[in-house]
Design a protein around this motif. Structure first.
Motif, PDB file in Angstrom:
ATOM      1  N   TYR A   1       0.944  -1.165  -0.045  1.00 14.82           N
ATOM      2  CA  TYR A   1       0.004   0.016  -0.031  1.00 14.82           C
ATOM      3  C   TYR A   1       0.862   1.154  -0.085  1.00 14.82           C
ATOM      4  CZ  TYR A   1      -3.548   3.354   0.684  1.00 14.82           C
ATOM      5  OH  TYR A   1      -4.366   4.470   0.481  1.00 14.82           O
ATOM      6  N   ASP A   2       1.976   1.160   0.761  1.00 12.36           N
ATOM      7  CA  ASP A   2       2.996   2.349   0.512  1.00 12.36           C
ATOM      8  C   ASP A   2       3.404   2.635  -0.785  1.00 12.36           C
ATOM      9  OD1 ASP A   2       2.940   2.847   3.333  1.00 12.36           O
ATOM     10  OD2 ASP A   2       5.005   1.865   3.466  1.00 12.36           O
ATOM     11  N   ALA A   3       3.621   1.675  -1.599  1.00 10.85           N
ATOM     12  CA  ALA A   3       4.039   1.678  -3.055  1.00 10.85           C
ATOM     13  C   ALA A   3       2.939   2.476  -3.833  1.00 10.85           C
ATOM     14  CB  ALA A   3       4.404   0.381  -3.481  1.00 10.85           C
ATOM     15  N   TYR A   4       1.815   2.154  -3.424  1.00  7.92           N
ATOM     16  CA  TYR A   4       0.586   2.638  -4.378  1.00  7.92           C
ATOM     17  C   TYR A   4       0.371   4.042  -3.793  1.00  7.92           C
ATOM     18  CZ  TYR A   4      -4.160   4.605  -5.534  1.00  7.92           C
ATOM     19  OH  TYR A   4      -5.167   5.192  -5.808  1.00  7.92           O
ATOM     20  N   GLN A   5       0.639   4.598  -2.410  1.00  9.19           N
ATOM     21  CA  GLN A   5       0.463   5.996  -1.983  1.00  9.19           C
ATOM     22  C   GLN A   5       1.546   6.732  -2.503  1.00  9.19           C
ATOM     23  OE1 GLN A   5      -2.001   7.086  -0.406  1.00  9.19           O
ATOM     24  NE2 GLN A   5      -1.421   8.906   0.460  1.00  9.19           N
ATOM     25  N   TYR A   6       2.687   6.185  -2.720  1.00 14.85           N
ATOM     26  CA  TYR A   6       3.870   7.104  -3.258  1.00 14.85           C
ATOM     27  C   TYR A   6       3.654   7.236  -5.163  1.00 14.85           C
ATOM     28  CZ  TYR A   6       6.700   8.026   0.846  1.00 14.85           C
ATOM     29  OH  TYR A   6       6.942   8.278   1.986  1.00 14.85           O
ATOM     30  N   THR A   7       3.264   6.010  -5.680  1.00 17.62           N
ATOM     31  CA  THR A   7       3.383   5.946  -7.069  1.00 17.62           C
ATOM     32  C   THR A   7       2.041   6.389  -7.619  1.00 17.62           C
ATOM     33  OG1 THR A   7       2.898   3.463  -7.085  1.00 17.62           O
ATOM     34  CG2 THR A   7       5.233   4.599  -6.685  1.00 17.62           C
ATOM     35  N   GLY A   8       0.918   5.861  -7.146  1.00 20.40           N
ATOM     36  CA  GLY A   8      -0.427   5.939  -7.799  1.00 20.40           C
ATOM     37  C   GLY A   8      -0.608   4.936  -8.824  1.00 20.40           C
ATOM     38  N   ASP A   9       0.138   3.940  -8.633  1.00 21.33           N
ATOM     39  CA  ASP A   9       0.023   2.753  -9.903  1.00 21.33           C
ATOM     40  C   ASP A   9      -0.678   1.508  -9.211  1.00 21.33           C
ATOM     41  OD1 ASP A   9       0.089   1.106 -11.717  1.00 21.33           O
ATOM     42  OD2 ASP A   9       2.540   0.859 -11.810  1.00 21.33           O
ATOM     43  N   LYS A  10      -2.082   1.185  -9.615  1.00 21.42           N
ATOM     44  CA  LYS A  10      -2.731  -0.056  -8.932  1.00 21.42           C
ATOM     45  C   LYS A  10      -2.215  -1.106  -9.579  1.00 21.42           C
ATOM     46  CE  LYS A  10      -7.026   1.662  -9.833  1.00 21.42           C
ATOM     47  NZ  LYS A  10      -8.223   2.056  -9.947  1.00 21.42           N
ATOM     48  N   THR A  11      -1.588  -1.058 -10.577  1.00 20.92           N
ATOM     49  CA  THR A  11      -1.359  -2.280 -11.371  1.00 20.92           C
ATOM     50  C   THR A  11      -0.593  -3.560 -10.531  1.00 20.92           C
ATOM     51  OG1 THR A  11      -0.760  -1.113 -13.550  1.00 20.92           O
ATOM     52  CG2 THR A  11      -0.046  -3.299 -13.524  1.00 20.92           C
ATOM     53  N   VAL A  12       0.299  -3.367  -9.752  1.00 21.80           N
ATOM     54  CA  VAL A  12       0.881  -4.321  -8.935  1.00 21.80           C
ATOM     55  C   VAL A  12      -0.152  -4.608  -8.058  1.00 21.80           C
ATOM     56  CG1 VAL A  12       2.762  -4.828  -7.495  1.00 21.80           C
ATOM     57  CG2 VAL A  12       3.322  -3.605  -9.514  1.00 21.80           C
ATOM     58  N   VAL A  13      -0.890  -3.810  -7.280  1.00 17.51           N
ATOM     59  CA  VAL A  13      -1.895  -4.199  -6.432  1.00 17.51           C
ATOM     60  C   VAL A  13      -2.837  -5.202  -7.208  1.00 17.51           C
ATOM     61  CG1 VAL A  13      -3.651  -3.443  -4.854  1.00 17.51           C
ATOM     62  CG2 VAL A  13      -1.599  -1.852  -5.177  1.00 17.51           C
ATOM     63  N   GLN A  14      -3.179  -4.898  -8.217  1.00 16.18           N
ATOM     64  CA  GLN A  14      -4.142  -5.898  -8.859  1.00 16.18           C
ATOM     65  C   GLN A  14      -3.594  -7.049  -9.314  1.00 16.18           C
ATOM     66  OE1 GLN A  14      -4.833  -3.025 -12.113  1.00 16.18           O
ATOM     67  NE2 GLN A  14      -6.946  -2.275 -11.204  1.00 16.18           N
ATOM     68  N   GLN A  15      -2.305  -7.164  -9.713  1.00 14.79           N
ATOM     69  CA  GLN A  15      -1.493  -8.342  -9.849  1.00 14.79           C
ATOM     70  C   GLN A  15      -1.628  -9.210  -8.694  1.00 14.79           C
ATOM     71  OE1 GLN A  15       1.813  -6.643 -11.822  1.00 14.79           O
ATOM     72  NE2 GLN A  15       1.012  -7.001 -13.823  1.00 14.79           N
ATOM     73  N   LEU A  16      -0.940  -8.579  -7.332  1.00 21.00           N
ATOM     74  CA  LEU A  16      -0.722  -9.238  -6.511  1.00 21.00           C
ATOM     75  C   LEU A  16      -1.625  -9.671  -5.285  1.00 21.00           C
ATOM     76  CD1 LEU A  16       2.459  -7.460  -5.304  1.00 21.00           C
ATOM     77  CD2 LEU A  16       2.490  -9.868  -5.765  1.00 21.00           C
ATOM     78  N   TYR A  17      -2.875  -8.942  -5.569  1.00 20.36           N
ATOM     79  CA  TYR A  17      -4.032  -9.128  -4.614  1.00 20.36           C
ATOM     80  C   TYR A  17      -4.527 -10.595  -4.431  1.00 20.36           C
ATOM     81  CZ  TYR A  17      -8.275  -8.231  -2.176  1.00 20.36           C
ATOM     82  OH  TYR A  17      -9.387  -8.207  -1.254  1.00 20.36           O
ATOM     83  N   PRO A  18      -4.605 -11.576  -5.569  1.00 22.66           N
ATOM     84  CA  PRO A  18      -4.855 -12.893  -4.912  1.00 22.66           C
ATOM     85  C   PRO A  18      -3.694 -13.479  -4.135  1.00 22.66           C
ATOM     86  CG  PRO A  18      -5.060 -12.447  -7.156  1.00 22.66           C
ATOM     87  CD  PRO A  18      -4.608 -11.361  -6.596  1.00 22.66           C
ATOM     88  N   ARG A  19      -2.418 -13.067  -4.274  1.00 25.04           N
ATOM     89  CA  ARG A  19      -1.276 -13.638  -3.320  1.00 25.04           C
ATOM     90  C   ARG A  19      -1.504 -12.759  -1.869  1.00 25.04           C
ATOM     91  NH1 ARG A  19       3.642 -14.325  -7.735  1.00 25.04           N
ATOM     92  NH2 ARG A  19       2.017 -14.049  -9.346  1.00 25.04           N
ATOM     93  N   MET A  20      -1.933 -11.654  -1.868  1.00 26.93           N
ATOM     94  CA  MET A  20      -1.978 -11.074  -0.440  1.00 26.93           C
ATOM     95  C   MET A  20      -3.162 -11.791   0.007  1.00 26.93           C
ATOM     96  SD  MET A  20      -2.013  -6.938  -1.780  1.00 26.93           S
ATOM     97  CE  MET A  20      -1.954  -6.423  -0.144  1.00 26.93           C
ATOM     98  N   GLN A  21      -4.351 -12.160  -0.421  1.00 26.21           N
ATOM     99  CA  GLN A  21      -5.473 -12.842   0.154  1.00 26.21           C
ATOM    100  C   GLN A  21      -4.931 -14.130   0.780  1.00 26.21           C
ATOM    101  OE1 GLN A  21      -7.946 -12.667  -3.364  1.00 26.21           O
ATOM    102  NE2 GLN A  21      -9.586 -11.888  -1.923  1.00 26.21           N
ATOM    103  N   SER A  22      -4.313 -14.974  -0.052  1.00 23.75           N
ATOM    104  CA  SER A  22      -3.659 -16.289   0.446  1.00 23.75           C
ATOM    105  C   SER A  22      -2.691 -16.328   1.562  1.00 23.75           C
ATOM    106  CB  SER A  22      -3.144 -17.344  -0.595  1.00 23.75           C
ATOM    107  OG  SER A  22      -2.070 -16.491  -1.434  1.00 23.75           O
TER     108      SER A  22
END
Length: 728
Positions: free
Chosen positions: A390-411
């Motif tokens: 989430y820090d990375a999103y706050q600094y960069t504004g790029d949601k792409t990595v969040v979207q790619q990693l979200y399933p792995r975040m959940q597990s």
């Protein structure tokens, strides 16, 4: 090296020379892969280069691998027919609109109209990757990929209408040329000369390169037959200790005529003790410095010469530990550790703003499902991984990595929640390393408050990331879990008499022991009331009776907490004392651990070994972050610096100036006790400051907020010069 790798690839397309002029006018394209696969593969290559006195020394945790078979596709709507070129790393086939094309086409004409292009690649040795380029078509992060298409064909030959496949957007980096194969990536090198060479009567040489460095040693004019051993040292004492140095390399020389020779693996060193056996001679020594091609955008200068040197050495420490990934230390581990990396991310945002290195490191740390242990096997390192996303999103504004990693975040979060005890607390189970910090006598028994605090912040990060991917149910779940846990933390661990969170709960009862860790994190996490903040400051952070921190790792967070409380004058003195203390002992990069009470050789020892300590450790570079965020005072208020604030604090300096990088350009700040000068390239900012007298800024109205507090709205691209009278 590159040619040999090219020969090993299953398929390489060579374009006809006649196409060169056309290619220059075509769309920019890049090599793409399944997200995280290249990062995992590359980290495996890097982390398994570690040696200990010449022996192979692999990581302690499970290493995953890339998917060997990957399907790539993209949909197009072309106004006119278009010729494209295709390249792949691996065996591949191509389908256009579901129809399998004959062979493995190197070029293809796509007719006008709506079409879907599928490319399926198999590669067991390297990561399956594709490169497609045409006039308007080109591989990039918008392509969709999967490792299982889940399609089938019935008895009539009809292909399934729905496959149930999960498609993710493709991963990529900077391989923007058809010849720039991802599998052939290497760090850059450049020649460096030694500053001093001492020749001994026995033919050995002690070579000093002047400061901590990293790369390959080059032996010039090498001749003879027999062995030669190189003993590497971050210190002179280590290089001269043939029995105790951490790294060495033995070379077998069979050279009848003089020639040059490189060591086989890059290593960290300042000194090299070169001991050729009888029959082997050499003329001179140099090195190839190996480095990652990152650009230093951040800058800091002030009226304090020692502080300037601290910033410079911190920046050089980051240069050395920023490689294919953010690593811990360059001598010993050379691994990707989540706790170390998390701090590197923060320092990176104020030095390079190199988002690809953050993303690569994040993917490499997570690996793949199923989850069988914490990240690096360390409980707290798992939580830093969540918070960093989430820090990375706050600094960069790029949601792409969040979207790619979200399933792995959940597990991974499911794994963490499944390991809570019956009372809902995290407690170390078999296989869990509860690290916190290197500190003698630090208890890890029971339910440590620090771990509960990090879990709470991780759940908050999960809720925020769930919102970004439109998982509203997940956002509600994680936010409720975080709120419930936060309430439990303060009900269980807050001791009103001590004015602090106690360290742990053992056998169902809170202990009386107070440490700095949970207390300082609770400050910059924003978990304390103003009254509790002041209690913690006095009873913990400024209390000499509470055990002191002796690692730069946790000094970082301790000083951040104090900065968040407005204690910049105190923190400035602490930075000059602590990091300045290392400089006074001759440090040319900052260390893994520094205890001012130690003497002489004690500063080199760690892990029960005389030279076990890393003298170049990423977590030693934290002044970069502290000076950028809390002295220059720059931080984003919304994702990607769409809005931001500048709150300069001289902290006792006569003047300071610097640059903070952002996604759309730089923010510059210069401050004296009488004048503030600021400029932001993009976004909407606000300058906040305190003045003893009414301030002024030509052409702009400054807003008075009361009690000597003022605010000035900042438009993009405009420089503001404020006359004021500093209060500190």
């Amino acid at each position: 090296m590159l040619n040999s790798r090219l020969n090993r690839i299953a398929f390489v397309v060579t374009l006809a020379l006649g196409l060169c002029g056309e290619v220059r006018a075509q769309r920019r394209a890049t090599w793409i892969w399944y997200p995280g696969d290249y990062e995992i593969w590359l980290s495996n290559q890097m982390q398994n280069r570690r040696t200990e006195r010449g022996s192979f020394f692999p990581p302690f945790w499970r290493l995953d691998s890339h998917y060997a078979l990957v399907d790539f596709h993209q949909d197009f709507d072309l106004k006119e027919a278009e010729q494209i070129e295709l390249r792949a790393e691996g065996q591949y086939n191509v389908k256009l609109d579901g129809k399998l094309l004959t062979g493995a086409p190197e070029q293809l004409t796509v007719p006008a109209g709506k079409h879907r292009l599928n490319i399926k690649v198999y590669n067991q040795q390297h990561v399956p990757a594709v490169f497609v380029r045409g006039k308007t078509i080109g591989t990039d992060g918008s392509w969709l990929v999967t490792f299982e298409d889940k399609e089938w064909i019935d008895a009539s030959g009809k292909v399934s209408d729905q496959s149930g496949t999960t498609w993710l957007t493709a991963g990529s980096w900077n391989f923007d040329d058809a010849q720039a194969l991802p599998s052939a990536f290497q760090l850059r090198t450049e020649p460096r000369r030694a500053t001093r060479v001492t020749r001994n009567a026995d033919g050995s040489l002690l070579v000093d390169f002047g400061r901590e460095t990293f790369g390959y040693v080059r032996l010039h004019g090498l001749q003879g037959q027999g062995p030669a051993t190189l003993y590497f040292g971050e210190s002179r004492e280590e290089a001269l200790s043939v029995e105790g140095c951490e790294t060495l390399e033995r070379l077998e020389i069979n050279q009848p005529q003089k020639a040059d020779k490189l060591t086989t693996l890059s290593k960290a060193f300042r000194y090299v003790n070169i001991r050729p056996e009888q029959g082997v001679t050499l003329d001179s020594v140099s090195m190839l410095y190996e480095y990652a091609p990152v650009t230093q955008r951040g800058r800091f200068r002030s009226s304090d010469a020692q502080l300037n040197k601290i910033w410079d050495v911190a920046a050089y420490t980051m240069d050395l530990t920023t490689r294919e990934f953010f690593i811990d230390g360059i001598k010993r581990d050379r691994w990707v550790w989540s706790g170390d990396a998390y701090q590197s991310y923060l320092m990176n945002y104020y030095l390079y703003f190199d988002t690809p290195t953050v993303n690569r490191t994040t993917f490499a740390l997570r690996g793949k499902d199923p989850v069988t242990s914490h990240v690096n096997t360390i409980m707290d390192y798992t939580f830093y991984w969540f918070i960093g996303i989430y820090d990375a999103y706050q600094y960069t504004g790029d949601k792409t990595v969040v979207q790619q990693l979200y399933p792995r975040m959940q597990s991974l979060m499911d794994y963490c929640l499944s390991r809570r005890n019956q009372d809902g607390y995290m407690e170390g189970l078999a296989g869990d390393w509860v690290f916190i910090d290197w500190a003698d006598g630090l208890s890890k028994k029971g339910e440590v408050s620090f771990e509960q605090l990090l879990l709470c912040r991780s759940l908050e990060s999960m809720a925020l990331c769930a919102n970004l991917v439109n998982d509203q149910a997940g956002a509600r779940k994680y936010q409720q879990l975080a709120a419930d846990l936060k309430a439990k933390i303060f009900a269980t661990y807050w001791n009103a008499e001590k004015g602090a969170l106690v360290h742990s709960r053992v056998n169902g009862q809170p202990t009386e022991h107070v440490t700095r860790y949970a207390n300082m994190f609770s400050i910059f996490f924003g978990y304390l009331t103003p009254a509790q903040q002041q209690q913690v400051k006095q009873s913990v952070l400024l209390n000499s009776q509470v055990p002191k921190i002796t690692t730069p790792y946790m000094r970082f967070y301790e000083l951040e907490a104090l900065c968040a409380l407005g204690e910049q004058p105190y923190v400035l003195k602490e930075m000059k004392s602590y990091w300045g203390g290392m400089l006074e002992l001759g440090a040319t990069s900052f260390w893994e651990e520094y205890d001012p009470s130690k003497k002489g050789p004690e500063h080199l020892a760690m892990y029960g070994r005389p030279f076990g300590k890393s003298l170049c450790h990423a977590w030693g570079a934290s002044p970069i972050y502290l000076l950028g965020k809390y002295y220059l005072g720059v931080k984003p208020l919304s994702a990607g610096y769409t809005t931001y604030e500048i709150v300069p604090s001289l902290g006792g300096l006569e003047w300071m100036e610097g640059t903070v990088p952002t996604p759309q350009g730089d923010i510059t700040v210069r401050a004296t006790a009488r004048q503030l000068k600021v400029k932001g390239a993009a976004g909407t900012g606000v300058l906040r400051f305190t003045s003893k007298s009414k301030p002024s800024c030509k052409g702009t109205r400054i807003q008075a907020k009361g009690n000597g507090q003022y605010e000035l709205p900042l438009a993009p691209g405009k420089e503001y010069v404020v006359s004021y009278q500093a209060a500190d």
